[in-house]
Design an enzyme around this catalytic site. Sequence first.
Site: not given
Ligand code: PAF
Length: 312
Positions: A30, A32-35, A59, A148, A174, A185
């Site tokens: 999903y 976004h500009e951060g990724h 997780q 994070d 970002v 989210r």
């Molecule tokens: O930051 C995330 O999106 C997740 O915690 C990661 C690092 C991809 C691990 O599932």
Amino acid sequence: MKCVTTIHELRSDLKPSRGKIIGFVPTMGYLHEGHLSLVERAKKMCDVVVMSIFVNPLQFGPTEDLEKYPRDLARDTALAEANGVDFLFTPSVEEMYPTASKTLVTVKDITDSLCGASRPGHFDGVATVVSKLFNIVQPDYAFFGMKDAQQVAVIQQMVSDLNMPVTIVPCEIVREADGLALSSRNVYLNEEQRRQALVLFRSLNTVKQAFDNGERRTAALKEAAVSAISKSPEARIDYVEIREYPSLAEIETIDGEALVALAVYFENTRLIDNIKLSVRGGNAHVSHHDESQNSPGHGDRSELELCGQYNN
Ligand code: PAF
């Protein structure tokens, strides 16, 4: 861009790239500009960029949003391709966890507080999947967003403790033009919650202002954040913490690197945000989370400019 769903295929596809600099951007999709800012950074530093999209069940807690976590693989694939990703790895849960896992990677102590306290087992899931992904991709560099910040500290600790041959590159947060940190989210928020969600950024700026005015006591700074968040009727505080970074040790006053981190619920949606504050040689400093871009004395910059990169 090559799309790959199996570990075997990715390993064999990456064989010709061994010897080149491989950059890795692990995500849960999903996008976004951060990724995409992580991809941009990876492209600048590496010859080959691998992105993974895997919503990692390990997780998520039993009452968390695993089932409804936003997914749109077609859109993500188009974005990854348009932004220059070379290999997109999208394994299934069965591919990543073919049998009930008997091995868990646990990073102690720094996972006890903040998100680790609110989400028991979360960082075991993160450390385990990131270890697996590192073993599969074998990157030279891996790129993580500082939204994070605890995750970055946990992964850096794990990489150091286990002598993993990868360099972690923390990348700055970002934000939307109004300051909200980008997150997959955010899509859960209704219009009113989206408006009130700005309280995260505002409260961090309140802390920053108090810090700039010379306040170093973490209790007083925390109180300033809590009272700013309380102005938003729909906001429910999960935690507001000020810790030494990256050890995440408790501190009473800031006299080195500190992380101001908060998690706030809007109904069932939990948002996190943070800033780093530091006192170096007696001088106050607010970090962009990107050491290469830090420079002391940002006193003449606007409030908005001080906490990350903006998505206008
Ligand atoms: O930051 C995330 O999106 C997740 O915690 C990661 C690092 C991809 C691990 O599932």
